[in-house]
Structures are given as structure tokens and as C-alpha cells.
Design an enzyme around this catalytic site. Sequence first.
Site, PDB file in Angstrom:
ATOM      1  N   HIS A  76      -8.542  20.520 -23.654  1.00  0.00           N
ATOM      2  CA  HIS A  76      -7.248  21.027 -23.193  1.00  0.00           C
ATOM      3  C   HIS A  76      -7.366  21.851 -21.911  1.00  0.00           C
ATOM      4  O   HIS A  76      -6.432  22.560 -21.529  1.00  0.00           O
ATOM      5  CB  HIS A  76      -6.588  21.872 -24.288  1.00  0.00           C
ATOM      6  CG  HIS A  76      -5.102  21.705 -24.347  1.00  0.00           C
ATOM      7  ND1 HIS A  76      -4.230  22.567 -23.748  1.00  0.00           N
ATOM      8  CD2 HIS A  76      -4.327  20.745 -24.909  1.00  0.00           C
ATOM      9  CE1 HIS A  76      -2.985  22.182 -23.957  1.00  0.00           C
ATOM     10  NE2 HIS A  76      -3.023  21.079 -24.668  1.00  0.00           N
ATOM     11  N   ASP A 128       0.230  29.520 -28.630  1.00  0.00           N
ATOM     12  CA  ASP A 128       1.434  28.755 -28.976  1.00  0.00           C
ATOM     13  C   ASP A 128       1.080  27.371 -29.512  1.00  0.00           C
ATOM     14  O   ASP A 128       1.834  26.805 -30.303  1.00  0.00           O
ATOM     15  CB  ASP A 128       2.331  28.596 -27.740  1.00  0.00           C
ATOM     16  CG  ASP A 128       3.027  29.893 -27.374  1.00  0.00           C
ATOM     17  OD1 ASP A 128       3.228  30.733 -28.265  1.00  0.00           O
ATOM     18  OD2 ASP A 128       3.366  30.072 -26.192  1.00  0.00           O
ATOM     19  N   GLU A 180       8.650  36.425 -27.495  1.00  0.00           N
ATOM     20  CA  GLU A 180       8.408  35.703 -26.248  1.00  0.00           C
ATOM     21  C   GLU A 180       9.740  35.535 -25.530  1.00  0.00           C
ATOM     22  O   GLU A 180      10.795  35.910 -26.045  1.00  0.00           O
ATOM     23  CB  GLU A 180       7.756  34.336 -26.496  1.00  0.00           C
ATOM     24  CG  GLU A 180       6.286  34.403 -26.881  1.00  0.00           C
ATOM     25  CD  GLU A 180       5.576  33.067 -26.776  1.00  0.00           C
ATOM     26  OE1 GLU A 180       6.161  32.103 -26.227  1.00  0.00           O
ATOM     27  OE2 GLU A 180       4.427  32.971 -27.255  1.00  0.00           O
TER      28      GLU A 180
END
Length: 533
Positions: free
Chosen positions: A111, A173, A284
Site C-alpha cells: 500500500h 482508516d 475526523e
Amino acid sequence: MSYSPRSLVVEYNIRFLRGFTILFLSCIAIRLNLCLSSIPSSLKSLPLGGHLKFDEHSLRSVARDFGNRYQYHPMAVLHPESVSDIAATIKHIWQRGPSSHLTVAARGHGHSLQGQAQAHGGVVINMESLKVPEMQVHVGNSPPYVDVSGGELWINILHETLRYGLAPRSWTDYLHLTVGGTLSNAGVSGQAFKHGPQISNVQQLEIVTGTGELVNCSKEHNGELFHSVLGGLGQFGIITRARIILEPAPTMVKWIRVLYSDFTAFTRDQERLISSEQTFDYIEGFVIINRTGLLNNWRSSFNPQDPVQASHFKSDGRTLFCLEMAKYFNVEEIDAANQEVEEHLSRLSYIPSTLFSTEVTYVDFLDRVHVSEVKLRSKGLWDIPHPWLNLLIPKSQIHNFAEVVFGKILTETSNGPVLIYPVNKSKWDNRTSVVIPEEDIFYLVAFLTSAVPSSNGTDGLEYILSQNKRILEFCETSQLGVKQYLPHYTTQQEWRAHFGPQWETFLQRKSVYDPLAILAPGQRIFQKAITFS
């Protein structure tokens, strides 16, 4: 045709030099080829429980990442069976000395955004192959903890610890990332204001350094290495095991979104919430630029508090700011949770008609991004370029930043979420390698854009990259004190500027734990066999 003795000598010398040059270059080429061809055979001779792969398919599979912009082919891919496989491979490369160009990169779930987990002509370690030690949850300690492999995915940790009614305190997240990957950066999400990033919630680490040494470390034992590796961008060692702090896990989450049109009210409410003793468990926010029909899209996953009022709300293409909050609870605590949420919301200055609230399971909430991934994969929109830009911005500069970036630079609909939320510096350990702003409160602003392949418009890669460049240039010329999160630079001068006063410490740690600069070459901080000064 006749030649003079002088011309014959000159002709002879020219021919001799030409022949010698060809022979010399041929010898170099032969020696280089011999060296290159000997590297795989020397690696193949290593006594490993796992295995190395040299075939083109294996090399190609690790020569790309989520960013989908950089592709560097390694020489080999290691699939370790145990930690000793990793240590033996690194030690072998270390013992070859500075004359060998081999480097090593640890790759988790792939990632990375800009080739950070790639090793051109080196060895990439597939950390997800590392299945030992097996995950072990320890419930009789205070606090409880779980021991996991550095290649374990956070989503697997969640499911395993929930069997004991426990879970880690701090998340990212997206949970389909490896432990070693997030701990090498920081690991930030909406719980960071309360518990700090993931690197603030680790008790112990097992590390393989750049010399192939296997070291156990914690704050109290080998503390310098422990703090070096956390947020260290893979520069000082490969995380092969981590001890993660746990807490009692809730079963349900009250998930809330509200909208603001006024940025000052939006940031004031965010800062008040993260500074309160009694507050939400997750906070958030994100920016909505030139979007219409937003609330109708939300209705698929949220139940509007007042559907009549919400249906009359019109964004009219304005820039809006969404505050996203979550309160954790157990089913039997629903009444108390609702009362607490009502009290928190009563103190906020959002647009009343935009309150959206729903209740979901704890797992569904934490794994919410994976739902979007599945949808995007089904449409072929996941494996595309992701030119993300993540910034940490001091509280004192966030209004200046927003005025220019959201008012003048980002004027079109964004090609992905733009996150913005504050965190408390007191929850971060300044002994780690991660670089953050100086102020007590700073904001994470993340431009999580996706580029449409072959597009030359505002959704194309070149346009997004130029937009990112304009944002960075504004931050630099205005001297906002901004730091990149998941940083990417191409010169050591830029890295020096990024680390600032921490550069000398970072350099010293590198000289101790990876003196030949074998590890994480994709970060482009050091060159192999660098001379330290």
C-alpha cells in the site's frame, strides 16, 4: 601509398589504444556479468526455511504498489517462513560489504504510494508470508496486549482480539495494512487525538537490523532502537514482531456526520471536542468542494435525523466541511450513549438540517473503507494511480492554509476524499523518528485523490500532480511549518529540510543500525554504502 616512419608509429599507437580500450571494456563487462550472475546463486545457497523467487512474474508482482506510479524490479523476492530467514538474508547481504549493490525492502500489503517498499535490483521481503510467531492475546495483564507478526494485517488482529472482548486502541482508516507498515510511519486515524497514533500504543518490538542482527526492544530495553524504528520509514530495521496494547472493545458505534459552511466554526468545534475530557471516541472531518446531491448519496448508509429539513438543504456548489464523529457503546448502554451524544451535539455550531446519524457494529465501522474498496475493484477503479498528498499543519496556520488551498487552488470537485482533522501533540512520543509540527495541536490534511488513466483533464495524473506541487510550494513560500506525513523526497537536501533539527539524530541512528544503507532504498533517503560524516 607510402607512409612515413612517424605516421606509422602514430597509426600503431591509435590501433593499440583502440584494441586495449575494447579489451578493457570487455573485461569490465565480463566481470560485471559474472558478479551479477553470482548474486542469485549465492542467495540460492542460503539455508532458508522459506524460499526465494527469481522468476519474472514474482519480480513484477512486487514492483508496483497502491500509488501505481513507480515500478522498480528487484532481483529476488523472499517469502520467509520465519524471522531467521529474514535475518539470514540481510546478514548475507551485509557480509558482502559495500561492493555489493544489493539492498532490501520489506513489503507488506503493497500500500505504499511512491515505491517506498521497492528495491531496484535488490531483495523484496514479502512480509505477509511471515506467519510466526502466531498471534497471541494476553488478557491477564494490565493493560492487556497482543503479540503479532510484523506482516499481520490489522483487520486480522481486530477479529482475533474481539474473540476476547478486546481490541487495539488506535487504528488507521483502512485496516488491510500490515503492522510493520503502519508502525514504520505512524498509523493515524480518528482515535489519534485520544490515544495517539499506533506508534504510541506499542510496548515491545522485535527487529532485524541492517546488519542482520535480531534484537528485542522496548522503551526500557534497547530504547534507542525501539524509538528509532517507530516512524522510522524502515531505515533502521525490519519489524518482525510487535506487542500492541489492547482495551475492552465495544460492540456498537453511533456514527454521526454534520455539515458546516463556516470554516472557523468547523475548526473551533473540532478543537473543542479533542480537548474535552468527555467526548466522542473518534473525530475526523473532510472537505466537500463543489458537490451537489451529497445528502442524497449519504442516505444509502445514514438515516437523516430530520428527513424533511435535510431534503431542503442545498449546497449550491459551496465548499462545505463535514465533521464526522463516533461514539462507542454496548447494546445495554444505548440510552446513556444517546444522552451523551445529544449533550455533545448541543454544544456544536453545525447546520442543524444536515445531521445524519446511524448505528453500526464496531467491526463494520472500523472496516468501512474496505466496503468502498470492493465497489471500486468491481468497477476496475482500484488499481489506478493514487497521487496522494498527506500534510501535518500547525493549528496557527490552518486558516491561512484553508483560505488559499480550498479557496484558490482546489476549485474543482476533488477526485477523492480530502480529510482534515486535529490531533493532540501530547499523545505523540518525541523520541520516535516521526516528524511532526511544533505546536500542541496540529491538523492532518490528506488529499486522497485518484487519477483517471489516460485523462488529460482535471482528473488526470499530471493535473493532480501539478496541483499537489502548487500546494507544497504555497506551504514552503508561506513558511507555514508544514510537515509531510508519508513523506516523499528525491534529494537528501530535501530530507534534511524535512527532518530539520532531528536530521543529525536520524543520521546517527542510521550509521549504527544500518551502516551500509541496505534497508528501504525506495525511501530515497540514503544511498547504499554511504559515507557518514
